[in-house]
Design an enzyme around this catalytic site. Structure first.
Site, PDB file in Angstrom:
ATOM      1  N   ASP A   1       0.992  -1.162   0.023  1.00  0.00           N
ATOM      2  CA  ASP A   1      -0.038   0.112   0.227  1.00  0.00           C
ATOM      3  C   ASP A   1       0.711   1.261  -0.102  1.00  0.00           C
ATOM      4  O   ASP A   1       1.980   1.309   0.532  1.00  0.00           O
ATOM      5  CB  ASP A   1      -0.801   0.013   1.310  1.00  0.00           C
ATOM      6  CG  ASP A   1      -2.107   1.039   1.185  1.00  0.00           C
ATOM      7  OD1 ASP A   1      -2.535   1.299  -0.141  1.00  0.00           O
ATOM      8  OD2 ASP A   1      -2.761   1.363   2.109  1.00  0.00           O
TER       9      ASP A   1
ATOM     10  N   ASN B   1     -10.694  -2.655  -5.761  1.00  0.00           N
ATOM     11  CA  ASN B   1      -9.966  -1.560  -6.372  1.00  0.00           C
ATOM     12  C   ASN B   1     -10.646  -1.272  -7.730  1.00  0.00           C
ATOM     13  O   ASN B   1     -10.335  -0.147  -8.437  1.00  0.00           O
ATOM     14  CB  ASN B   1      -8.696  -2.113  -6.502  1.00  0.00           C
ATOM     15  CG  ASN B   1      -7.850  -2.033  -5.127  1.00  0.00           C
ATOM     16  OD1 ASN B   1      -6.708  -2.848  -5.165  1.00  0.00           O
ATOM     17  ND2 ASN B   1      -8.136  -1.043  -4.118  1.00  0.00           N
TER      18      ASN B   1
HETATM   19  C1  IPE Z   1      -5.353  -2.787  -0.061  1.00  0.00           C
HETATM   20  O1  IPE Z   1      -5.138  -1.551  -0.532  1.00  0.00           O
HETATM   21  C2  IPE Z   1      -5.419  -3.451  -1.715  1.00  0.00           C
HETATM   22  C3  IPE Z   1      -4.106  -3.688  -2.168  1.00  0.00           C
HETATM   23  C4  IPE Z   1      -2.960  -3.436  -1.698  1.00  0.00           C
HETATM   24  C5  IPE Z   1      -3.962  -4.171  -3.531  1.00  0.00           C
HETATM   25  P1  IPE Z   1      -6.111  -0.253  -0.439  1.00  0.00           P
HETATM   26  O2  IPE Z   1      -5.577   0.934  -0.646  1.00  0.00           O
HETATM   27  O3  IPE Z   1      -7.164  -0.837  -1.691  1.00  0.00           O
HETATM   28  O4  IPE Z   1      -7.078  -0.477   0.783  1.00  0.00           O
HETATM   29  P2  IPE Z   1      -8.088   0.609   1.535  1.00  0.00           P
HETATM   30  O5  IPE Z   1      -8.837   1.227   0.436  1.00  0.00           O
HETATM   31  O6  IPE Z   1      -6.994   1.772   1.970  1.00  0.00           O
HETATM   32  O7  IPE Z   1      -8.293  -0.247   2.817  1.00  0.00           O
HETATM   33  C1  IPE Z   2      -1.543   0.291  -3.608  1.00  0.00           C
HETATM   34  O1  IPE Z   2      -1.284   1.518  -3.488  1.00  0.00           O
HETATM   35  C2  IPE Z   2      -2.002  -0.423  -4.753  1.00  0.00           C
HETATM   36  C3  IPE Z   2      -3.193  -0.687  -4.991  1.00  0.00           C
HETATM   37  C4  IPE Z   2      -4.022  -0.852  -3.956  1.00  0.00           C
HETATM   38  C5  IPE Z   2      -3.451  -1.107  -6.431  1.00  0.00           C
HETATM   39  P1  IPE Z   2      -2.484   2.593  -3.339  1.00  0.00           P
HETATM   40  O2  IPE Z   2      -2.855   2.900  -4.810  1.00  0.00           O
HETATM   41  O3  IPE Z   2      -3.539   2.235  -2.512  1.00  0.00           O
HETATM   42  O4  IPE Z   2      -1.781   3.982  -2.703  1.00  0.00           O
HETATM   43  P2  IPE Z   2      -2.391   4.778  -1.774  1.00  0.00           P
HETATM   44  O5  IPE Z   2      -3.091   4.087  -0.475  1.00  0.00           O
HETATM   45  O6  IPE Z   2      -3.413   5.559  -2.300  1.00  0.00           O
HETATM   46  O7  IPE Z   2      -1.299   6.001  -1.090  1.00  0.00           O
HETATM   47 MG    MG Z   3      -4.266   2.192  -0.568  1.00  0.00          MG
END
Ligand code: IPE
Ligand code: IPE
Ligand code: MG
Length: 242
Positions: free
Chosen positions: A28, A76
């Site tokens: 993340d 996502n």
């Molecule tokens: C969890 O991260 C999913 C992945 C790392 C693929 P998210 O960014 O989607 O999670 P939330 O929305 O903060 O819970």
């Molecule tokens: C994790 O990084 C990747 C996916 C969930 C695909 P994020 O895209 O969730 O990054 P933040 O949480 O918005 O910083």
């Molecule tokens: Mg995230």
């Protein structure tokens, strides 16, 4: 306990033993990393994909034989179309990359999740990479269109199809996307959020959880070492008295 091998004069290298067979990462913070650099979120995903390559390789080098990375969740898809498209494009590039390392790094890849949501072309490529790497032995699970709830529902529906009536825990386990590997011993989440976001709900029942503020694109080998060291300081009881 884990061994610390002297590599050079001062450098030590951690090696995992049988108590750490499976490490899983909730990768993340790609978006925040890019934002911090005044760049679009896609830029963070690109760097995140590079980090993923390095970290998977490093985990193999310290004797962890099963690595799972959470790359794209069932939730996502709610993201803007251009971001989802950019992630799918990176996925295509990642499959090409896998072919350049699977033999050398001995990687058997599995894509965890519901593949029916992908285009037939992408789905075929994912399945081909799984079968082409099946002869190798270090397991890499890439969770894609993965949700822990979806996985359990999927397993139960498979059991109904098989005509099962009294469903046991073993039946569910045998029908999860991870039926080929042990449950994760350690789940690491980057970027400071203290939640699991629908990741490995069943398998993570007794996993050790480790959270770090480091954003995924900045996550390094030494951050893996820190997580592994923290893991070895834990006492796992599995409900018993130790
Ligand atoms: C969890 O991260 C999913 C992945 C790392 C693929 P998210 O960014 O989607 O999670 P939330 O929305 O903060 O819970
Ligand atoms: C994790 O990084 C990747 C996916 C969930 C695909 P994020 O895209 O969730 O990054 P933040 O949480 O918005 O910083
Ligand atoms: Mg995230």
């Amino acid at each position: 306990m884990f061994g610390i091998k002297k590599k050079q004069e001062k450098k030590t290298k951690i090696t995992a033993d049988d108590s750490l067979r499976h490490i899983a990462f909730i990768m993340d913070g790609n978006g925040r990393w890019a934002k911090g650099k005044g760049m679009p979120r896609e830029f963070g995903h690109k760097k995140g994909a590079e980090t993923m390559k390095n970290i998977v390789k490093y985990c193999g080098s310290i004797n962890i034989n099963c690595v799972t990375v959470y790359a794209f969740s069932t939730e996502n898809w709610k993201r803007p179309e251009n971001e989802v498209n950019a992630i799918m494009e990176l996925l295509g590039q990642y499959i090409d990359y896998l072919y350049t390392v699977m033999e050398k790094d001995n990687i058997q890849v599995h894509f965890l999740g519901d593949k029916s949501r992908f285009t037939p072309e992408l789905r075929a490529r994912l399945e081909r990479a799984e079968s082409d790497s099946s002869k190798y032995s270090k397991i890499l699970n890439v969770a894609l269109n993965y949700g822990g709830r979806d996985e359990i529902v999927h397993a139960v529906n498979k059991l109904i199809e098989q005509g099962k009536e009294n469903i046991t825990e073993a039946d569910i386990e045998a029908n999860l996307y991870t039926s080929h590997c042990p449950p994760p011993d350690l789940i690491v989440r980057t970027a400071g959020e203290i939640r699991t976001s629908n990741f490995l709900l069943w398998q993570g029942a007794y996993s050790e959880l480790y959270f770090t503020d480091v954003l995924w694109p900045d996550f390094s080998e030494s951050d893996v070492d820190k997580a592994v060291e923290a893991f070895y300081r834990r006492t796992r009881r599995f409900g018993a008295v130790v």
